[in-house]
Motif scaffolding. Structure first.
Motif, PDB file in Angstrom:
ATOM      1  N   PHE A 357     -35.343  15.736 -24.259  1.00 61.93           N
ATOM      2  CA  PHE A 357     -34.694  14.424 -24.201  1.00 61.93           C
ATOM      3  C   PHE A 357     -34.949  13.774 -22.837  1.00 61.93           C
ATOM      4  O   PHE A 357     -35.235  12.570 -22.761  1.00 61.93           O
ATOM      5  CB  PHE A 357     -33.191  14.552 -24.437  1.00 61.93           C
ATOM      6  N   PHE A 361     -36.723  10.222 -22.406  1.00 66.98           N
ATOM      7  CA  PHE A 361     -35.936   9.153 -21.792  1.00 66.98           C
ATOM      8  C   PHE A 361     -36.708   8.508 -20.643  1.00 66.98           C
ATOM      9  O   PHE A 361     -36.804   7.281 -20.540  1.00 66.98           O
ATOM     10  CB  PHE A 361     -34.601   9.736 -21.318  1.00 66.98           C
ATOM     11  N   PHE A 417     -32.936   1.250 -23.901  1.00 65.90           N
ATOM     12  CA  PHE A 417     -32.382   2.560 -24.226  1.00 65.90           C
ATOM     13  C   PHE A 417     -31.878   2.575 -25.666  1.00 65.90           C
ATOM     14  O   PHE A 417     -32.066   3.557 -26.398  1.00 65.90           O
ATOM     15  CB  PHE A 417     -31.263   2.900 -23.252  1.00 65.90           C
ATOM     16  N   ALA A 418     -31.256   1.468 -26.095  1.00 67.23           N
ATOM     17  CA  ALA A 418     -30.785   1.375 -27.473  1.00 67.23           C
ATOM     18  C   ALA A 418     -31.965   1.447 -28.442  1.00 67.23           C
ATOM     19  O   ALA A 418     -31.889   2.125 -29.486  1.00 67.23           O
ATOM     20  CB  ALA A 418     -30.000   0.081 -27.674  1.00 67.23           C
ATOM     21  N   LEU A 421     -33.082   5.008 -28.710  1.00 65.32           N
ATOM     22  CA  LEU A 421     -32.191   5.814 -29.540  1.00 65.32           C
ATOM     23  C   LEU A 421     -32.389   5.504 -31.020  1.00 65.32           C
ATOM     24  O   LEU A 421     -32.353   6.414 -31.870  1.00 65.32           O
ATOM     25  CB  LEU A 421     -30.742   5.568 -29.130  1.00 65.32           C
ATOM     26  N   LYS A 422     -32.599   4.236 -31.347  1.00 63.12           N
ATOM     27  CA  LYS A 422     -32.836   3.875 -32.753  1.00 63.12           C
ATOM     28  C   LYS A 422     -34.115   4.530 -33.277  1.00 63.12           C
ATOM     29  O   LYS A 422     -34.164   4.999 -34.420  1.00 63.12           O
ATOM     30  CB  LYS A 422     -32.933   2.359 -32.882  1.00 63.12           C
ATOM     31  N   ARG A 424     -35.362   7.357 -32.225  1.00 62.98           N
ATOM     32  CA  ARG A 424     -35.060   8.773 -32.419  1.00 62.98           C
ATOM     33  C   ARG A 424     -34.258   8.973 -33.702  1.00 62.98           C
ATOM     34  O   ARG A 424     -34.476   9.939 -34.445  1.00 62.98           O
ATOM     35  CB  ARG A 424     -34.291   9.324 -31.206  1.00 62.98           C
ATOM     36  N   ASP A 425     -33.309   8.062 -33.963  1.00 64.06           N
ATOM     37  CA  ASP A 425     -32.536   8.153 -35.200  1.00 64.06           C
ATOM     38  C   ASP A 425     -33.468   8.104 -36.412  1.00 64.06           C
ATOM     39  O   ASP A 425     -33.311   8.878 -37.371  1.00 64.06           O
ATOM     40  CB  ASP A 425     -31.539   7.000 -35.287  1.00 64.06           C
ATOM     41  N   ARG A 431     -28.347  12.487 -32.148  1.00 61.32           N
ATOM     42  CA  ARG A 431     -27.855  11.595 -31.085  1.00 61.32           C
ATOM     43  C   ARG A 431     -27.009  12.399 -30.093  1.00 61.32           C
ATOM     44  O   ARG A 431     -26.147  13.178 -30.497  1.00 61.32           O
ATOM     45  CB  ARG A 431     -27.009  10.490 -31.704  1.00 61.32           C
ATOM     46  N   THR A 491     -25.225  -0.227 -23.876  1.00 57.71           N
ATOM     47  CA  THR A 491     -26.079   0.440 -24.856  1.00 57.71           C
ATOM     48  C   THR A 491     -25.369   0.568 -26.194  1.00 57.71           C
ATOM     49  O   THR A 491     -25.929   0.264 -27.260  1.00 57.71           O
ATOM     50  CB  THR A 491     -26.493   1.835 -24.346  1.00 57.71           C
ATOM     51  N   LEU A 495     -26.196  -1.161 -29.915  1.00 56.55           N
ATOM     52  CA  LEU A 495     -26.317  -0.364 -31.136  1.00 56.55           C
ATOM     53  C   LEU A 495     -25.292  -0.753 -32.196  1.00 56.55           C
ATOM     54  O   LEU A 495     -25.339  -0.256 -33.322  1.00 56.55           O
ATOM     55  CB  LEU A 495     -26.154   1.125 -30.801  1.00 56.55           C
TER      56      LEU A 495
END
Length: 528
Positions: A357, A361, A417-418, A421-422, A424-425, A431, A491, A495
């Motif tokens: 991660f 990141f 960053f959001a 994360l999306k 990765r989702d 998460r 963030t 999201l």
């Protein structure tokens, strides 16, 4: 304070005034070298004084009459030179109640050095204990139910306390109910010592190289401040200082980031940590865990804020990875720094870093650099590690420090960053839980601190990160983690996952220390 229980006898220091002056100069230069980052003074300058067996040493620093730092090292029969070195460095950099000393403060400081000896346990019970020591001669230490507090012999004299107030103040320092000193559960100790006090810079240092280094550091810091434009209150400079250096890139994935503040901000052994955490959990009320996106917890010394941090994190359901976003208290290292080490050591064990991660990141937000220098002395993540290990066994921890930044820059980071994360989702990756490490307002009196912190927490509960930022800035609230909080909450807002803020608790350092004139506030929140 690094302090170990002592029940034996140490020989009285019995240092002459000339010896104490020699000790003062060495301690003053050691504090200065720790702050300026220069080589420490030669321990041989203490001569045979450094080889004496004593109970311990304390170094106390005041700024214009107000306490600025006070730390010590106690272990019956320790070498005075080793105890003095530890106390001086801790007072310079690691008092959990205050930020590290700054070179620019040197001409406003007074320094007091203590050599301690002759500790004895007070055998009397109940009210008879007040007759077993002398005001102005004896310092006191109390141990009860896993808590410990110590006050130097000078404290009641400086504050005009009688014996009863001294004993109550000792209970306050240990976080115990007043009157606990009468209990048979409580062990009470008295000790004596020699002290020497002078202005920090009352003549040119006897170490010319150190004098030159301090002068150069003062000039550099003054120049740096002239060139720096702050987006927050100037009071926050000490927490949001710009980068001055970073480590050479090298693979640290197989190495462990060593603990830097174990034994100072939190207990120094696994057994002591376990007892403290057991006590925190016993008073938490058995609250049910809930699924949350983020938590805000304080990072001061455990005696002040550990209970609230543990209670808050104990309310959250665990995840495979926990990412702690914390303020950068020191100038060294990258401005936005992610730990590159494979593990985090906290003396009671080690926690794995989620390097997958961390690497992803930093690739998505290249402004964040994997940098060991920024993390090597920082306490704002380390203080949480044993608590995280207790509540989330098996979870990995990523640590990210946020230094000086503008709201606009952080908002841009949050959008990216959001998106990260999306992505990765979408790929089915789990998460993480986000932890914001932050204390609230610093160093006002109790009434003012609570009022300012109420403004900040009210703003936080509006679920509007910009509102929080504006309230903190407009009212000059020295919430040291406001930038990490802004980043994480922004963030979650990007999201669409910032829907509720739950207040777990609030406290101030005054509740533990008994000092209500210069306190720090602490809040615990859950967000989802």
């Amino acid at each position: 304070m690094s302090e170990k229980a002592s029940t034996g006898r140490a020989s009285a220091p019995d240092f002459s005034q000339e010896a104490m002056e020699q000790i003062f100069f060495w301690a003053r230069d050691r504090v200065a070298s720790a702050v300026a980052g220069t080589p420490k003074p030669d321990a041989r300058a203490l001569g045979e004084l450094g080889e004496r067996r004593v109970l311990g040493a304390f170094v106390s620093v005041k700024k214009r009459g107000a306490l600025r730092s006070c730390m010590g090292y106690m272990f019956d029969g320790c070498l005075f030179g080793e105890a003095l070195d530890s106390a001086a460095v801790s007072a310079a950099l690691h008092d959990p109640r205050f930020p590290a000393l700054d070179v620019s403060e040197f001409y406003d400081l007074d320094l007091e050095v203590w050599a301690l000896g002759a500790m004895r346990e007070i055998e009397e019970r109940g009210d008879a204990r007040r007759d077993a020591f002398e005001i102005g001669v004896d310092g006191l230490q109390i141990q009860c139910r896993g808590r410990r507090g110590l006050l130097l012999p000078s404290v009641p004299v400086e504050l005009g306390w009688d014996k009863d107030r001294f004993l109550e103040g000792l209970c306050d320092k240990a976080g115990l109910a007043r009157g606990s000193w009468r209990s048979d559960e409580a062990r009470l100790f008295a000790f004596r010592g020699e002290s020497y006090k002078k202005p920090f810079v009352w003549e040119v240092s006897r170490n010319p190289a150190l004098s030159q280094a301090v002068a150069a550091a003062r000039e550099s810091i003054a120049t740096q401040r002239q060139r720096t434009t702050f987006s927050l209150s100037p009071n926050l400079f000490q927490w949001h200082a710009p980068s001055t250096s970073r480590s050479e890139p090298r693979d640290l994935s197989s190495e462990t980031r060593p603990s830097a503040v174990a034994g100072m901000f939190y207990p120094g052994t696994g057994a002591e940590q376990g007892r403290a955490l057991d006590e925190f959990e016993a008073t938490a009320g058995g609250e049910e865990r809930e699924s949350v996106a983020a938590a805000l917890v304080p990072h001061a010394g455990w005696v002040y804020s550990g209970r609230l941090a543990s209670r808050t994190l104990g309310r959250a359901q665990g995840r495979d990875t926990i990412v702690v976003f914390a303020p950068k208290h020191r100038r060294e290292g990258a401005n936005f720094a992610v730990s590159p080490h494979g593990k985090w050591d906290y003396r009671g064990g080690a926690i794995a870093n989620d390097l997958e991660f961390a690497n992803a990141f930093c690739a998505a937000l290249p402004e964040f650099q994997q940098d060991a220098v920024a993390h090597r002395s920082e306490h704002s993540i380390e203080v949480e590690l044993p608590i995280l290990a207790r509540h989330f066994p098996g979870s990995k921890v990523v640590g990210a420090l946020i230094g000086s930044s503008s709201r606009e820059e952080l908002h841009g980071f949050a959008r990216r960053f959001a998106a990260f994360l999306k992505d990765r989702d979408a790929r089915g990756l789990s998460r993480p839980l986000f932890v914001i490490s932050s204390d609230m307002n610093h160093y006002a009196n109790e009434e003012t601190t609570r009022a300012l912190d109420q403004m900040a927490t009210d703003a936080m509960e509006t679920l509007d990160p910009d509102r929080l930022y504006e309230v903190v800035r407009k009212n000059r609230i020295s919430m040291c983690g406001v930038l990490p909080a802004y980043f994480v909450l922004s963030t979650l807002r990007e999201l669409g996952e910032l829907t509720r803020a739950t207040k777990v608790g609030y406290a101030t350092s005054g509740e533990a220390s008994g000092d209500y004139e210069r306190v720090v506030g602490y809040a615990g929140y859950l967000f989802n």
